[in-house]
Design an enzyme around this catalytic site. Structure first.
Site, PDB file in Angstrom:
ATOM      1  N   GLU A 103     -30.709  30.752  61.932  1.00  0.00           N
ATOM      2  CA  GLU A 103     -30.691  31.539  63.215  1.00  0.00           C
ATOM      3  C   GLU A 103     -31.053  32.772  62.690  1.00  0.00           C
ATOM      4  O   GLU A 103     -30.963  33.142  61.228  1.00  0.00           O
ATOM      5  CB  GLU A 103     -28.845  32.152  64.246  1.00  0.00           C
ATOM      6  CG  GLU A 103     -29.128  31.560  64.954  1.00  0.00           C
ATOM      7  CD  GLU A 103     -29.769  32.258  66.514  1.00  0.00           C
ATOM      8  OE1 GLU A 103     -30.812  32.761  66.294  1.00  0.00           O
ATOM      9  OE2 GLU A 103     -29.382  32.244  66.962  1.00  0.00           O
ATOM     10  N   ASP A 107     -24.700  37.658  66.548  1.00  0.00           N
ATOM     11  CA  ASP A 107     -24.169  39.201  67.234  1.00  0.00           C
ATOM     12  C   ASP A 107     -22.735  38.448  67.702  1.00  0.00           C
ATOM     13  O   ASP A 107     -21.991  38.829  67.188  1.00  0.00           O
ATOM     14  CB  ASP A 107     -25.557  39.893  68.071  1.00  0.00           C
ATOM     15  CG  ASP A 107     -24.604  40.875  69.196  1.00  0.00           C
ATOM     16  OD1 ASP A 107     -23.163  41.577  68.577  1.00  0.00           O
ATOM     17  OD2 ASP A 107     -25.263  41.685  69.739  1.00  0.00           O
ATOM     18  N   PHE A 156     -29.154  47.462  66.842  1.00  0.00           N
ATOM     19  CA  PHE A 156     -30.220  47.335  67.101  1.00  0.00           C
ATOM     20  C   PHE A 156     -30.728  47.134  66.265  1.00  0.00           C
ATOM     21  O   PHE A 156     -31.026  48.097  66.071  1.00  0.00           O
ATOM     22  CB  PHE A 156     -30.422  47.280  68.968  1.00  0.00           C
ATOM     23  CG  PHE A 156     -31.398  46.248  68.859  1.00  0.00           C
ATOM     24  CD1 PHE A 156     -31.629  45.425  69.412  1.00  0.00           C
ATOM     25  CD2 PHE A 156     -32.626  46.534  68.578  1.00  0.00           C
ATOM     26  CE1 PHE A 156     -31.897  44.591  70.572  1.00  0.00           C
ATOM     27  CE2 PHE A 156     -33.561  45.511  69.105  1.00  0.00           C
ATOM     28  CZ  PHE A 156     -32.798  44.437  70.024  1.00  0.00           C
TER      29      PHE A 156
HETATM   30  C1  PRP Z   1     -30.852  36.530  69.387  1.00  0.00           C
HETATM   31  C2  PRP Z   1     -30.988  36.107  68.247  1.00  0.00           C
HETATM   32  C3  PRP Z   1     -29.400  34.753  68.999  1.00  0.00           C
HETATM   33  C4  PRP Z   1     -29.163  35.688  69.984  1.00  0.00           C
HETATM   34  C5  PRP Z   1     -27.751  36.788  68.547  1.00  0.00           C
HETATM   35  O1  PRP Z   1     -32.312  35.947  70.219  1.00  0.00           O
HETATM   36  O2  PRP Z   1     -32.018  35.304  67.477  1.00  0.00           O
HETATM   37  O3  PRP Z   1     -30.182  33.823  69.057  1.00  0.00           O
HETATM   38  O4  PRP Z   1     -29.813  36.587  70.434  1.00  0.00           O
HETATM   39  O5  PRP Z   1     -26.713  36.717  69.992  1.00  0.00           O
HETATM   40  P1  PRP Z   1     -25.159  36.316  70.546  1.00  0.00           P
HETATM   41  O6  PRP Z   1     -24.713  36.275  69.116  1.00  0.00           O
HETATM   42  O7  PRP Z   1     -25.136  38.093  70.699  1.00  0.00           O
HETATM   43  O8  PRP Z   1     -25.674  35.144  71.192  1.00  0.00           O
HETATM   44  P2  PRP Z   1     -32.475  36.734  71.854  1.00  0.00           P
HETATM   45  O9  PRP Z   1     -32.088  36.483  72.424  1.00  0.00           O
HETATM   46  O10 PRP Z   1     -33.011  37.853  70.717  1.00  0.00           O
HETATM   47  O11 PRP Z   1     -33.803  35.728  71.273  1.00  0.00           O
HETATM   48  P3  PRP Z   1     -35.812  35.642  70.205  1.00  0.00           P
HETATM   49  O12 PRP Z   1     -34.637  35.252  69.609  1.00  0.00           O
HETATM   50  O13 PRP Z   1     -36.824  35.233  71.173  1.00  0.00           O
HETATM   51  O14 PRP Z   1     -36.015  37.209  70.067  1.00  0.00           O
END
Ligand code: PRP
Length: 180
Positions: A103, A107, A156
């Protein structure tokens, strides 16, 4: 010609710092997986640059397979929507394989927790998690992150694969997003 604003905000982690840390992570992964094959599961899109750099830091004597899942939880905002959308799934069965989920950022931990549950239910032999970034404020999903690049404040961030509304993924460094 109209001038375009280049950067998104102040630098949080430089490209040099990222490079050094990713090399350390690759060395640790190589030590931990010696004698076993790794199936790397890259969670797109944000991790694509990290995956490319990380797997090139793994000892070439260790067989590495690569699979991708496209998962999204942010939509076009700066906070997680709480809803996980799986787009593209991996192509191969994971039964009996040693998985390393990669990953860009953890978050809330919701995304990675759901992915771990899904892959465990498919019979993976082992599952470990590598993330470039972890929010220091993370709470709610008490799962173990095996390889963490940097712990960062609850800001962010964009760059090195991470976006705001699909922009800034191509920055070499990680920046705190200041609204563009
Ligand atoms: C982001 C990141 C993780 C997730 C983390 O993806 O890549 O997959 O958010 O957040 P969490 O721990 O609160 O679940 P995003 O939705 O931004 O998609 P992307 O990677 O395609 O930009």
């Amino acid at each position: 010609m109209q001038r375009m604003k280049a950067a998104a905000g102040s630098v949080l982690i430089s490209d040099r710092e990222i490079r050094d840390r990713v090399a350390e992570m690759g060395a640790r992964i190589s030590d931990d997986y010696r004698g076993r094959a790794i199936t790397v599961i890259g969670i797109l899109k944000g991790s694509f640059i990290f995956i490319a750099d990380l797997i090139r830091q793994v000892d070439p004597a260790i067989p590495v397979e690569l699979e991708f899942m496209t998962v999204s939880s942010y939509g076009s905002g700066t906070t997680s929507s709480g809803k996980l959308h799986i787009g593209q799934d991996i192509e191969s069965p994971v039964e009996g394989k040693h998985l390393l989920i990669v990953e860009d950022i953890v978050d809330t931990g919701l995304t990675i927790a759901r992915i771990c549950d899904l892959l465990a239910s498919r019979g993976a032999a082992s599952i470990r998690i590598a993330t470039l970034l972890e929010k220091e404020t993370r709470r709610g999903h008490p799962l173990t992150l095996d390889y963490i690049g940097f712990r960062i404040p609850d800001k962010f961030v964009v760059g090195y694969g991470l976006d705001f509304d699909q922009r800034y993924r191509n920055l070499k460094e990680i920046r705190v997003f200041d609204g563009g």
